[in-house]
Design a protein around this motif. Structure first.
Motif, PDB file in Angstrom:
ATOM      1  N   CYS A   1       0.782  -1.281  -0.088  1.00  0.00           N
ATOM      2  CA  CYS A   1      -0.083  -0.101  -0.015  1.00  0.00           C
ATOM      3  C   CYS A   1       0.992   1.236   0.024  1.00  0.00           C
ATOM      4  CB  CYS A   1      -1.023  -0.070   1.158  1.00  0.00           C
ATOM      5  SG  CYS A   1      -0.367   0.090   2.777  1.00  0.00           S
TER       6      CYS A   1
ATOM      7  N   THR B   1       1.552   4.716   1.306  1.00  0.00           N
ATOM      8  CA  THR B   1       1.085   5.405   2.451  1.00  0.00           C
ATOM      9  C   THR B   1       1.201   7.012   1.994  1.00  0.00           C
ATOM     10  OG1 THR B   1       3.326   5.589   3.401  1.00  0.00           O
ATOM     11  CG2 THR B   1       1.988   3.719   4.127  1.00  0.00           C
TER      12      THR B   1
ATOM     13  N   GLY C   1      -3.145   4.821   0.999  1.00  0.00           N
ATOM     14  CA  GLY C   1      -3.369   3.356   0.817  1.00  0.00           C
ATOM     15  C   GLY C   1      -3.661   2.576   2.088  1.00  0.00           C
TER      16      GLY C   1
ATOM     17  N   ALA D   1      -6.072  -0.657   1.966  1.00  0.00           N
ATOM     18  CA  ALA D   1      -5.430  -1.782   2.118  1.00  0.00           C
ATOM     19  C   ALA D   1      -5.942  -2.789   3.260  1.00  0.00           C
ATOM     20  CB  ALA D   1      -3.974  -1.547   2.327  1.00  0.00           C
TER      21      ALA D   1
ATOM     22  N   THR E   1       4.449  -1.517   2.974  1.00  0.00           N
ATOM     23  CA  THR E   1       4.210  -0.068   2.458  1.00  0.00           C
ATOM     24  C   THR E   1       5.220   0.408   1.815  1.00  0.00           C
ATOM     25  OG1 THR E   1       5.140   1.032   4.479  1.00  0.00           O
ATOM     26  CG2 THR E   1       2.831   0.424   4.612  1.00  0.00           C
TER      27      THR E   1
ATOM     28  N   ILE F   1      -2.004  -0.900  -3.744  1.00  0.00           N
ATOM     29  CA  ILE F   1      -3.177  -0.354  -3.474  1.00  0.00           C
ATOM     30  C   ILE F   1      -3.004   1.016  -2.934  1.00  0.00           C
ATOM     31  CG2 ILE F   1      -5.136  -0.312  -1.532  1.00  0.00           C
ATOM     32  CD1 ILE F   1      -5.341  -2.475  -3.403  1.00  0.00           C
ATOM     33  N   ASP F   2      -3.898   2.003  -3.569  1.00  0.00           N
ATOM     34  CA  ASP F   2      -3.750   3.386  -3.049  1.00  0.00           C
ATOM     35  C   ASP F   2      -5.295   3.925  -3.039  1.00  0.00           C
ATOM     36  OD1 ASP F   2      -2.801   5.775  -2.335  1.00  0.00           O
ATOM     37  OD2 ASP F   2      -1.544   6.278  -3.711  1.00  0.00           O
ATOM     38  N   ASP F   3      -5.453   5.121  -2.337  1.00  0.00           N
ATOM     39  CA  ASP F   3      -6.664   5.582  -2.361  1.00  0.00           C
ATOM     40  C   ASP F   3      -7.106   6.318  -3.601  1.00  0.00           C
ATOM     41  OD1 ASP F   3      -4.937   7.722  -1.855  1.00  0.00           O
ATOM     42  OD2 ASP F   3      -6.099   8.781  -0.348  1.00  0.00           O
TER      43      ASP F   3
ATOM     44  N   THR G   1      -5.420   7.885  -7.538  1.00  0.00           N
ATOM     45  CA  THR G   1      -4.466   8.240  -8.541  1.00  0.00           C
ATOM     46  C   THR G   1      -4.793   9.524  -9.222  1.00  0.00           C
ATOM     47  OG1 THR G   1      -2.995   7.675 -10.480  1.00  0.00           O
ATOM     48  CG2 THR G   1      -5.398   6.839 -10.295  1.00  0.00           C
TER      49      THR G   1
ATOM     50  N   THR H   1      -6.837   1.221  -7.294  1.00  0.00           N
ATOM     51  CA  THR H   1      -7.210   2.443  -6.481  1.00  0.00           C
ATOM     52  C   THR H   1      -8.654   2.688  -6.541  1.00  0.00           C
ATOM     53  OG1 THR H   1      -6.912   4.153  -8.424  1.00  0.00           O
ATOM     54  CG2 THR H   1      -4.844   3.833  -7.377  1.00  0.00           C
TER      55      THR H   1
END
Length: 165
Positions: free
Chosen positions: A38, A40, A43, A47, A61, A97-99, A101, A121
Motif C-alpha cells: 500500500c 502511504t 493506501g 489496504a 508499505t 493499493i492506493d486511495d 491516482t 485504486t
C-alpha cells in the motif's frame, strides 16, 4: 489558499463500500495474491479493508511524499522503500493499493518499481488512470476528493450557493 472548484466529500461509509467494491474487482483478477503493497498514507485504509476481505496477511508499505500543499504537487520523494523480497519477479502476484491516482506521478514511480504488479485504486482521475489496472470511481481532474480522515463535521453549503454570480 484557493480551493478547487469541485469538491467530492467521501464519508467513512461510502469509502468502506468503495474499498469493498475494489476488493470484489481484484478478487476476480487473482485468487492468490502474495501480498499487498500500500502506498502511504492514503493506501492504508483501503489496504486494511481489502486485506480483510481477501484474506491477504502480508501487507507492505511504500511511503511516497508528493502533496506539499493543497494547491501544488511538488517533487516526489520515496521515504520508505519496498522490501527487496517483494520486488523479486518485478512484483508479479503483488497487489498495489492506493486511495487515489491523481496526476499519475506517484503511481508512475511505484509502477516502475513493480511493473508486473496489479495496481488498484479506489478513485482515479484522468491523468492517472492509464497507470492503474483497476479502480472503482472516476473523478474529474479538477475535483478535490475530501477523504473522511481529512474532515470533521461541519455545515456544507448547497451546490447552488457556490454557483451564484
Amino acid at each position: 489558499m484557493s480551493l478547487p472548484e469541485k469538491a467530492f466529500p467521501v464519508s467513512w461509509d461510502q469509502f468502506h463500500r468503495d474499498a469493498r467494491a475494489l476488493a470484489w474487482r481484484v478478487a476476480n483478477v487473482s485468487k492468490e495474491w502474495k501480498a499487498i503493497v500500500c502506498i502511504t498514507r492514503g493506501g492504508l485504509v483501503p489496504a486494511a479493508v481489502i486485506s480483510r476481505e481477501l484474506g491477504i496477511r502480508v501487507i507492505e508499505t511504500v511511503s511516497v511524499a508528493s502533496y506539499h500543499d493543497y494547491e501544488n504537487q511538488g517533487d516526489i520523494y520515496v521515504l520508505k522503500e519496498i522490501s527487496p523480497e517483494l520486488l523479486e519477479a518485478e512484483g508479479e502476484g503483488i497487489l498495489i493499493i492506493d486511495d487515489l491516482t491523481d496526476t499519475g506521478k506517484t503511481a508512475g514511480l511505484v509502477r516502475a518499481m513493480m511493473p508486473k504488479a496489479h495496481f488498484a485504486t479506489v478513485y482515479a482521475k484522468p491523468k492517472g488512470m492509464p497507470l492503474v489496472d483497476t479502480f472503482i470511481t472516476e473523478v474529474s481532474q479538477d475535483t478535490w476528493i475530501y477523504f473522511p480522515w481529512d474532515m470533521g463535521f461541519t455545515y456544507q453549503k448547497p451546490i447552488a450557493e457556490n454557483h451564484k454570480g
